[in-house]
Design a protein around this motif. Structure first.
Motif, PDB file in Angstrom:
ATOM      1  N   GLN A  57      -1.266   6.467   3.982  1.00 46.95           N
ATOM      2  CA  GLN A  57      -1.278   7.759   3.299  1.00 46.95           C
ATOM      3  C   GLN A  57      -2.576   7.933   2.514  1.00 46.95           C
ATOM      4  O   GLN A  57      -3.157   9.024   2.486  1.00 46.95           O
ATOM      5  N   GLN A  58      -3.052   6.879   1.874  1.00 46.71           N
ATOM      6  CA  GLN A  58      -4.345   6.930   1.184  1.00 46.71           C
ATOM      7  C   GLN A  58      -5.452   7.317   2.164  1.00 46.71           C
ATOM      8  O   GLN A  58      -6.293   8.171   1.867  1.00 46.71           O
ATOM      9  N   ALA A 110      -4.066   4.334  -5.000  1.00 46.26           N
ATOM     10  CA  ALA A 110      -5.427   4.791  -4.742  1.00 46.26           C
ATOM     11  C   ALA A 110      -6.377   4.287  -5.827  1.00 46.26           C
ATOM     12  O   ALA A 110      -7.521   3.912  -5.545  1.00 46.26           O
ATOM     13  N   CYS A 111      -5.907   4.260  -7.070  1.00 47.23           N
ATOM     14  CA  CYS A 111      -6.731   3.733  -8.167  1.00 47.23           C
ATOM     15  C   CYS A 111      -7.049   2.256  -7.946  1.00 47.23           C
ATOM     16  O   CYS A 111      -8.163   1.793  -8.224  1.00 47.23           O
ATOM     17  N   ALA A 112      -6.058   1.503  -7.433  1.00 50.72           N
ATOM     18  CA  ALA A 112      -6.278   0.087  -7.161  1.00 50.72           C
ATOM     19  C   ALA A 112      -7.326  -0.106  -6.072  1.00 50.72           C
ATOM     20  O   ALA A 112      -8.178  -1.003  -6.159  1.00 50.72           O
ATOM     21  N   LEU A 145     -12.423  15.258  -9.034  1.00 54.02           N
ATOM     22  CA  LEU A 145     -11.013  15.475  -9.329  1.00 54.02           C
ATOM     23  C   LEU A 145     -10.176  15.154  -8.096  1.00 54.02           C
ATOM     24  O   LEU A 145     -10.563  15.478  -6.975  1.00 54.02           O
ATOM     25  N   PHE A 146      -9.017  14.538  -8.294  1.00 55.17           N
ATOM     26  CA  PHE A 146      -8.159  14.126  -7.189  1.00 55.17           C
ATOM     27  C   PHE A 146      -8.967  13.208  -6.257  1.00 55.17           C
ATOM     28  O   PHE A 146      -9.052  13.427  -5.048  1.00 55.17           O
ATOM     29  N   ALA A 147      -9.538  12.179  -6.836  1.00 54.07           N
ATOM     30  CA  ALA A 147     -10.560  11.386  -6.155  1.00 54.07           C
ATOM     31  C   ALA A 147     -10.031  10.501  -5.040  1.00 54.07           C
ATOM     32  O   ALA A 147     -10.819  10.025  -4.212  1.00 54.07           O
ATOM     33  N   GLY A 148      -8.728  10.252  -4.990  1.00 53.91           N
ATOM     34  CA  GLY A 148      -8.175   9.456  -3.911  1.00 53.91           C
ATOM     35  C   GLY A 148      -8.729   8.039  -3.887  1.00 53.91           C
ATOM     36  O   GLY A 148      -9.169   7.507  -4.906  1.00 53.91           O
ATOM     37  N   PRO A 149      -8.743   7.415  -2.708  1.00 54.45           N
ATOM     38  CA  PRO A 149      -9.170   6.022  -2.621  1.00 54.45           C
ATOM     39  C   PRO A 149     -10.674   5.829  -2.573  1.00 54.45           C
ATOM     40  O   PRO A 149     -11.141   4.695  -2.500  1.00 54.45           O
TER      41      PRO A 149
END
Length: 348
Positions: A313-314, A36-38, A9-13
């Motif tokens: 930020q990522q 972050a998903c990209a 959850l809230f997996a980030g980059p």
């Protein structure tokens, strides 16, 4: 395969995913931020067919049903930390008593969703989402292992969750870990919760010496526990001699910028890491850290495929992959024969 599957959850980059990939563990990460998903998608594409699968589910964690992830037996989460971080406004820290009270009520099966949504900063309530997932599956395919990570100010929240998890027949504990203890070239403290259905709870043993200002490291052979010296910025960035001047003041004085030379670990890498000045031995301005360098200080691979906007930020939001590897190895009780390759990993 090692018999584990993670929902993050809230997996980030992808800080946890780099570690999981090294360990051969498939991960499904839920992440709201498009950038972050990209980045995650680019990493997954680069590793397609090479190791375990990595799936990204874009969206708000609150909109997902824990019962839809039946094959995941490990829950991991690093909720947003802005309202708890010392670098933020501290809303979450002021609301710790309220948040821990929510935990006790949730354990009694009260629905506190509306109240969480009504908090002055809804991000504060997101720290409780992992507990929602645990409680949703407590009687229906419960998670075998739970791993939570956040800034040190959240330790009281994790401790309150430990008490709830123990009542659900987990062995659980929460501690503060120091990243430089595990070969990460920066000083960064994290509050980590580990819970297991089977077996006791252990935290990873230090492999490197802790940074202490004014106390240089010693050779491993001379250390009482044979710990390696800390990993310095210079070893990673390979810029020669330099000094980093922090963007943040020290001693509560914003004008008193902290300084560390290349022989020391970096200051905590935040989303503002690009504002830190790099000064040469002659006082010359050497510019700022670029995205690749900031990622290296977090132990991401040198060629990690950062994508989207506000990459710094990522990077600052992510768990260092090397720390994640140590935590996963210990929390999942992986056999010694599988440790060597992963603990030899670094992003340098």
């Amino acid at each position: 395969m090692c018999g584990f599957e993670i929902v993050d959850l809230f997996a980030g980059p992808g800080g946890l995913d780099v570690a999981a990939h090294c360990l051969g563990i498939p991960v499904t990460g839920i992440e709201l931020d498009d950038d972050a998903c990209a980045t995650r998608a680019a990493f997954a594409e680069a590793k397609d067919g090479d190791g375990p699968r990595m799936i990204t589910k874009p969206g708000d964690v609150r909109d997902f049903d824990p019962l839809d992830y039946k094959t995941a037996n490990v829950l991991a989460a690093g909720p947003p930390c802005q309202t708890f971080s010392v670098a933020g406004k501290g809303t979450g820290r002021r609301n710790l008593d309220q948040v821990t009270a929510f935990i006790r009520r949730m354990a009694e099966e009260e629905d506190v969703t509306k109240e969480l949504d009504d908090l002055a900063d809804v991000r504060t309530g997101l720290v409780l989402e992992p507990l929602k997932w645990v409680l949703a599956r407590k009687n229906n395919n419960p998670f075998e292992v739970v791993i939570l990570e956040q800034v040190p100010a959240v330790l009281p929240v994790w401790k309150e969750m430990v008490a709830v998890l123990e009542k659900l027949d987990y062995h659980a504990d929460a501690q503060i870990l120091y990243t430089e203890d595990y070969g990460v070239p920066q000083t960064r403290k994290r509050a980590v919760l580990i819970a297991r259905k089977k077996g006791g709870v252990n935290f990873p043993e230090s492999t490197h010496q802790r940074y202490r200002k004014g106390h240089p490291p010693v050779a491993a052979k001379d250390h009482p526990k044979k710990l390696a010296p800390w990993v310095s910025m210079g070893e990673v960035l390979k810029r020669g001699s330099f000094t980093i001047v922090s963007n943040y003041g020290s001693g509560r004085d914003p004008k008193n910028r902290g300084r560390r030379d290349h022989t020391k670990p970096a200051f905590t890498v935040t989303g503002k890491v690009g504002r830190n000045k790099i000064i040469g031995p002659d006082g010359r301005d050497l510019g700022r850290l670029d995205e690749r360098e900031a990622g290296l200080l977090q132990t991401f691979p040198r060629d990690y495929p950062w994508r989207g906007k506000d990459v710094q930020q990522q990077i600052g939001n992510a768990i260092p992959p090397l720390l994640a590897a140590h935590i996963l190895i210990t929390a999942l009780g992986l056999p010694a024969r599988r440790r060597g390759a992963v603990l030899g990993y670094n992003g340098f």
